[in-house]
Each structure stands twice: as C-alpha cells, then as structure tokens.
Scaffold this motif. Sequence first.
Motif, PDB file in Angstrom:
ATOM      1  N   VAL A 199       0.881  -1.396  -0.042  1.00  0.00           N
ATOM      2  CA  VAL A 199      -0.189  -0.032   0.153  1.00  0.00           C
ATOM      3  C   VAL A 199       0.855   1.342  -0.021  1.00  0.00           C
ATOM      4  N   LEU A 200       0.520   2.051  -0.922  1.00  0.00           N
ATOM      5  CA  LEU A 200       1.438   3.411  -0.947  1.00  0.00           C
ATOM      6  C   LEU A 200       2.790   2.992  -1.462  1.00  0.00           C
TER       7      LEU A 200
ATOM      8  N   ARG B 143     -13.934   4.968   5.274  1.00  0.00           N
ATOM      9  CA  ARG B 143     -12.686   5.098   4.826  1.00  0.00           C
ATOM     10  C   ARG B 143     -12.388   4.552   3.456  1.00  0.00           C
ATOM     11  N   ALA B 144     -13.212   3.752   2.999  1.00  0.00           N
ATOM     12  CA  ALA B 144     -13.378   3.164   1.387  1.00  0.00           C
ATOM     13  C   ALA B 144     -14.186   3.835   0.500  1.00  0.00           C
ATOM     14  N   ASP B 145     -14.870   4.959   0.926  1.00  0.00           N
ATOM     15  CA  ASP B 145     -15.863   5.964   0.410  1.00  0.00           C
ATOM     16  C   ASP B 145     -15.043   6.822  -0.538  1.00  0.00           C
ATOM     17  N   SER B 146     -15.429   7.147  -1.681  1.00  0.00           N
ATOM     18  CA  SER B 146     -14.591   8.125  -2.636  1.00  0.00           C
ATOM     19  C   SER B 146     -14.413   9.468  -2.024  1.00  0.00           C
ATOM     20  N   HIS B 147     -14.924   9.822  -0.856  1.00  0.00           N
ATOM     21  CA  HIS B 147     -14.755  11.314  -0.509  1.00  0.00           C
ATOM     22  C   HIS B 147     -13.789  10.997   0.538  1.00  0.00           C
TER      23      HIS B 147
ATOM     24  N   VAL C 113      -6.615   4.149   0.369  1.00  0.00           N
ATOM     25  CA  VAL C 113      -6.113   2.730  -0.226  1.00  0.00           C
ATOM     26  C   VAL C 113      -5.777   1.695   0.737  1.00  0.00           C
ATOM     27  N   TYR C 114      -5.645   2.143   1.931  1.00  0.00           N
ATOM     28  CA  TYR C 114      -5.458   0.941   3.112  1.00  0.00           C
ATOM     29  C   TYR C 114      -6.871   0.234   3.292  1.00  0.00           C
ATOM     30  N   ALA C 115      -7.863   1.063   3.226  1.00  0.00           N
ATOM     31  CA  ALA C 115      -9.116   0.430   3.137  1.00  0.00           C
ATOM     32  C   ALA C 115      -9.674  -0.487   2.269  1.00  0.00           C
ATOM     33  N   GLU C 116      -9.228   0.002   0.835  1.00  0.00           N
ATOM     34  CA  GLU C 116      -9.371  -0.865  -0.404  1.00  0.00           C
ATOM     35  C   GLU C 116      -8.642  -2.255  -0.216  1.00  0.00           C
ATOM     36  N   ALA C 117      -7.471  -2.090   0.342  1.00  0.00           N
ATOM     37  CA  ALA C 117      -6.635  -3.223   0.461  1.00  0.00           C
ATOM     38  C   ALA C 117      -7.155  -4.279   1.253  1.00  0.00           C
TER      39      ALA C 117
END
Length: 300
Positions: free
Chosen positions: A39-40, A221-225, A232-236
Amino acid sequence: MTLTPEQQTEIETARGGATPTLRPTVPALEAMLFTAIPVLDHGFIRVVDYMGDDSAVVQAARVSYGRGTRKALEDEGLIRYLMRHHHSTPFEMCEIKFHIKLPIFVARQWIRHRTANVNEYSARYSIMDKDYYIPAPGQLAAQSSDNRQGRGEVLDQPTAERVLNLLRADAEQTYGHYEDMLGEEIGLARELARMNLTLNTYTQWYWKTDLHNLFHFLRLRADSHAQYEIRVYAEAMMETVKAWVPLSYGAFCDYRLGAVTFSAKMMTVLKKLLADEPVEQAGSGLSKREWSEMLAALGR
C-alpha cells in the motif's frame, strides 16, 4: 513496500508451518495469511490472525432468536436481513488482526476509530526506519475551494515537482538530524529524538477489531470522499474481508458501502417527485447542501 529482513523471515516462518486446528478456517483467507499486501510507496497490510467466518454470524443470530426458529433460511438471506435491518451484534462474533505499516499522519486519522485494539511500534524503545511517504505527482492537489478538508485541482508539473523536492528534502534532513541526536556524540534519548521526525515517516501497528466495527471503518474510509492515503488502505483491507466473509461482504457492499440514506424530509420530497408534484428546495425544509446531496444521489 519495504519489509525488514526480520519481518520477511517472520512471514516465511509463519507461512512455512502448519498447525492442526478444530476451529473453522477460511481457505481463501488462509492463502493470504501473513502475506504483506503493498500500500502506497513503503506501506503494507497483512492479516496475522482471525476468528470466525460467515457461519459464525449466522450461528450467533440463530442463537439470539431462541428455540423454535425456522432453520430453513439460507445463510446468505439471513446475513442480508441482519445487515439490512442494522442487527450488528452477530457481526461482532468475528474478529481479525492486521499488521499495518502506514505514514504517521494516516495513523493519526485512523486512530479516531476508537473501536479496535491497537499496539503501535514504539520509538521510545526502537529506532524508526528511514521510510517516509512521498506522494505520486497525480496525488498532489490544491486545496478545494468548496471543501475545507478536501483536494481540488491537481497541481501542474513544475509546482508538483517543487512540492516533491520540499517533501524529500525535509524528510531527509529531519531523519539525518534524528540519527545525529541518537549518535554517540549526542546520545539523546530515543523518546526525545523522535519528536523531530516528519509526519510522513512510516510507523507500524497491530490493529485488531471485530467485523461490525471493521465494516464501519470501511464504510467511511473506502468511500470516494475519504482521503486517498487512508482510502487505499481500506481498499486493500476490503480484499481480505471479501476472502474472509464473502456473504457478509456482499451484504455490506449492497446495504452500506453502495447505499444511500434519505432523511424523513428527503423522503417527503421523493414522494412528491414520484408523484410528479412540483417541489423546490426553498419549501422543502432541506438546506442547500442537503438538497444538492439528495439530487446527486438521485443522479439529477
């Protein structure tokens, strides 16, 4: 992604051993266990332990219904019912523990979620790694003109390069001074020397939470806002949850992550719109922001 040799050895050792268990396990998550997901630029997440699965959610819900409950309901239907009607306690029966490497400024935003057990790397006892976050040029944006905590237009290339040079120079200088203060000539205590480090320095922690509170974290935290660096951590993490509890994950995506909530006043407006009755923001009882949010949700 940066792993120390010790961490890499730890992962290889953990993945190289197998321990028989009578506990329910999830093959898809077992395949991901201990493995670091990048991530990052230098960060990662990895699942180090978990308890329960979709069947644990169902089991808890059916126990709470008491004897005589019809058990012909399919697990997926029951889980979706629980999610749809905000029955949260069955989801608390599942827990998961992550090892996460993240920039300090992301950690300070993350820790606002006070629903997990956290143990962070201590710079009082150990020396911080020389890893710091440098954004990609496309993530460097000006302050939004209509959102006090958001980004606006992406910076032009010369300006972005100037910002990147400042970030690198500051991080290099402060870490160099950190090393000097820890050195034999000065010998400053670690708990004092750490104060000089920039907020883009990476820290690490173990973060353990239950599925209900994890879903709450991911919804925000996975919200687009959400800020990119925490999103990106939430998406992972979403990928690990999908492997762990696919039925609960699907219900979460439908009823939380991809859903919209309308207030009572908004519902009044919607009913009028469906009946082709004229309605304006001024007489709706909604603020301008609420009105625009409602229209955006409706794609109008």
